[in-house]
Structures are given as C-alpha cells and as structure tokens.
Scaffold this motif. Structure first.
Motif, short mmCIF file in Angstrom:
data_model
loop_
_atom_site.label_atom_id
_atom_site.label_comp_id
_atom_site.label_asym_id
_atom_site.label_seq_id
_atom_site.Cartn_x
_atom_site.Cartn_y
_atom_site.Cartn_z
N TYR A 32 10.31 12.46 5.40
CA TYR A 32 9.93 11.35 4.96
C TYR A 32 8.12 11.48 4.61
O TYR A 32 7.61 12.42 4.81
CB TYR A 32 9.80 10.01 5.99
CG TYR A 32 9.16 10.34 7.08
CD1 TYR A 32 7.99 10.38 7.42
CD2 TYR A 32 9.87 11.03 8.52
CE1 TYR A 32 7.12 10.69 8.67
CE2 TYR A 32 9.39 11.32 9.62
CZ TYR A 32 7.99 11.07 9.68
OH TYR A 32 7.45 11.61 10.91
N ILE A 33 7.86 10.37 3.66
CA ILE A 33 6.42 10.19 3.20
C ILE A 33 5.40 10.24 4.23
O ILE A 33 5.51 9.30 5.15
CB ILE A 33 6.17 9.43 2.12
CG1 ILE A 33 7.23 9.74 0.80
CG2 ILE A 33 4.77 9.41 1.55
CD1 ILE A 33 7.09 8.60 0.03
N HIS A 34 4.54 11.16 4.73
CA HIS A 34 3.49 11.15 5.59
C HIS A 34 2.21 10.58 5.01
O HIS A 34 1.55 10.16 5.85
CB HIS A 34 3.34 12.65 5.92
CG HIS A 34 4.44 13.03 6.93
ND1 HIS A 34 5.51 13.68 6.44
CD2 HIS A 34 4.52 13.15 8.27
CE1 HIS A 34 6.34 14.10 7.37
NE2 HIS A 34 5.85 13.93 8.36
N HIS A 35 1.95 10.70 3.86
CA HIS A 35 0.90 9.98 3.29
C HIS A 35 0.80 9.60 1.82
O HIS A 35 1.80 9.89 1.08
CB HIS A 35 -0.14 11.25 3.00
CG HIS A 35 -0.58 12.19 4.20
ND1 HIS A 35 -1.47 11.45 5.14
CD2 HIS A 35 -0.35 13.30 4.88
CE1 HIS A 35 -1.63 12.45 6.20
NE2 HIS A 35 -0.73 13.49 6.03
N GLY A 36 0.33 8.45 1.76
CA GLY A 36 0.41 7.81 0.40
C GLY A 36 -0.49 8.34 -0.79
O GLY A 36 -1.31 9.44 -0.37
N ALA A 37 -0.21 7.75 -2.02
CA ALA A 37 -1.10 8.42 -3.10
C ALA A 37 -2.15 7.58 -3.48
O ALA A 37 -2.87 7.99 -4.43
CB ALA A 37 -0.17 8.71 -4.10
N LEU A 38 -2.25 6.40 -2.97
CA LEU A 38 -3.15 5.56 -3.40
C LEU A 38 -4.68 5.86 -2.64
O LEU A 38 -4.74 6.15 -1.59
CB LEU A 38 -2.95 4.21 -2.82
CG LEU A 38 -1.73 3.48 -3.59
CD1 LEU A 38 -1.46 2.16 -3.03
CD2 LEU A 38 -1.61 3.36 -5.07
N ASP A 39 -5.93 5.58 -3.60
CA ASP A 39 -7.08 5.44 -2.81
C ASP A 39 -7.14 4.10 -2.30
O ASP A 39 -6.51 3.32 -1.92
CB ASP A 39 -8.22 5.84 -4.06
CG ASP A 39 -8.16 4.84 -5.14
OD1 ASP A 39 -7.49 3.89 -4.85
OD2 ASP A 39 -8.74 4.92 -6.17
N ALA A 40 -8.84 4.09 -1.70
CA ALA A 40 -8.94 3.05 -0.86
C ALA A 40 -8.81 1.66 -1.80
O ALA A 40 -8.41 0.55 -1.25
CB ALA A 40 -10.39 2.97 -0.24
N ALA A 41 -9.20 1.76 -3.05
CA ALA A 41 -8.94 0.67 -3.83
C ALA A 41 -7.74 0.16 -4.05
O ALA A 41 -7.31 -1.00 -4.17
CB ALA A 41 -9.83 0.62 -5.01
#
Length: 212
Positions: A32-41
């Motif tokens: 499964y996905i462990h980390h997202g791809a989005l920054d803080a914003a």
C-alpha cells in the motif's frame, strides 16, 4: 464434553491460531501507499475540500487572529455556552461566550451546553479525518460526543496526506482515539441520512497556519 472443557478447547484453538498468525505477519506483503505526493499546501487544500464535502464548516486563521475567529465561529448561530477541556489554551477561552471547564462534568451538564471546543492531534487529508487523542487540550471523549456542535482547532502542521503517514508520526497511538470525518451522520435506516446519531450534528474546523 462439559461446558468447561468445551470452553477451554475453544480458547486453545484461538490461542493456536493467534500464535500462528503472529509468526506469519512478517511475510504479509505491504504494497500500500506509505507516503503521499502532496506538499504542505496540497495537503491543506485537500483536507479543506474533504471536510467541506462532508458538510463541515472550515475556515483558516493565523495564530494572531485566532481568538477573533473563534468568537466569530462560536457566535455564528447564536450559541452561548460551551464545554472546554481543562487545558485548552487560555487565549482560546474568549470572553464573548460562557465556558464550562470539564472537571468531570456530568452528562446532563455537558448536554446542557451548546457545544464544545477542542484542539486536535492530527488531520488526515486523504479522508478528511480529524484525530483526537483525548489529551488535556482535547478532553474526555464524552465531551466531543454529547454536545450538538463541535469547534475543532487544527494546526496546518498536524495535517498529513495519508493514514500510514499518521501512524508513522504516531507509531503507538493511545488506546482511545477518536477519528472524526465530518459531522455525525448515518444512512443505515432506509438510506435516509440522519445527522447527530452518535455525535455532534455540526462540525466547525479552524485550520491555523503555523508561524514561521
């Protein structure tokens, strides 16, 4: 076989199955996905979008403007009396409303108030979930379930994109944690959506931008 021996046989089988399961956990694939791809914003935008999809009222604030924003959110629907956890920051206890500090308030006293104000431990943007660990600034679980209105103050730095990132940040979360995804509602009966079945009907969230 007697009742006692039957019970023991069942427990022995459960114990054996549990031990077998624990020994094989290391072999379970975790793709499964462990980390997202989005920054803080991006996380902030997604969190806000998800909360509003659920029917929550969401506003943003700086730390300097927070007391004024709290007043505006609390007074927006004529509410006057609110429950507060024992260690809610003093500057959040604005003078424009009446406060009941929770020092083991009874259920009747809590229900008599118009709402509750708490901090939060985390936010998960992917599901629009607010997580309460029920520390001193988040309060007992009961004060977030009985009132009709919940104002939750969440720092932008507390927001992660995915649930695995939350567990990475809190590898050993408390045994009692509450995961809030919008105001309380259910459509279990005849697919009719009913609000307030197992918590507040109204959720308001202030997302506070962390000072740099």
């Amino acid at each position: 076989m007697t009742t006692s021996s039957s019970r023991q046989a069942i427990l022995d089988r459960i114990r054996a199955a549990t031990l077998s399961d624990s020994n094989s956990r290391a072999d379970v694939p975790r793709n499964y996905i462990h980390h997202g791809a989005l920054d803080a914003a991006g996380c902030l935008h997604l969190m806000t979008e998800r909360l509003r999809e659920y029917g929550a009222d969401v506003v943003e604030s700086s730390f300097a403007d927070l007391p004024a924003v709290i007043v505006r959110q609390l007074q927006s629907n004529g509410r006057r009396g609110f429950v507060a956890p024992p260690s809610l920051p003093a500057e959040w206890l604005v003078a424009a409303v009446v406060w009941e500090i929770d020092s083991n308030l009874s259920n009747e006293e809590i229900e008599h108030c118009d709402g509750v104000v708490t901090a939060a431990s985390a936010g998960v943007a992917d599901s629009g979930t607010i997580v309460l660990h029920h520390g001193a600034s988040e309060g007992r679980r009961v004060i977030t379930l009985l009132p009709d209105f919940h104002l939750c103050i969440l720092r932008a730095s507390q927001i992660v994109e995915t649930l695995p990132e939350y567990f990475a940040r809190f590898p050993q979360p408390p045994r009692l944690a509450t995961y809030i995804s919008g105001p309380s509602a259910t459509a279990d009966i005849e697919m009719t959506r009913i609000k307030g079945v197992h918590g507040p009907r109204f959720l308001s969230v202030i997302i506070v931008h962390d000072e740099i």
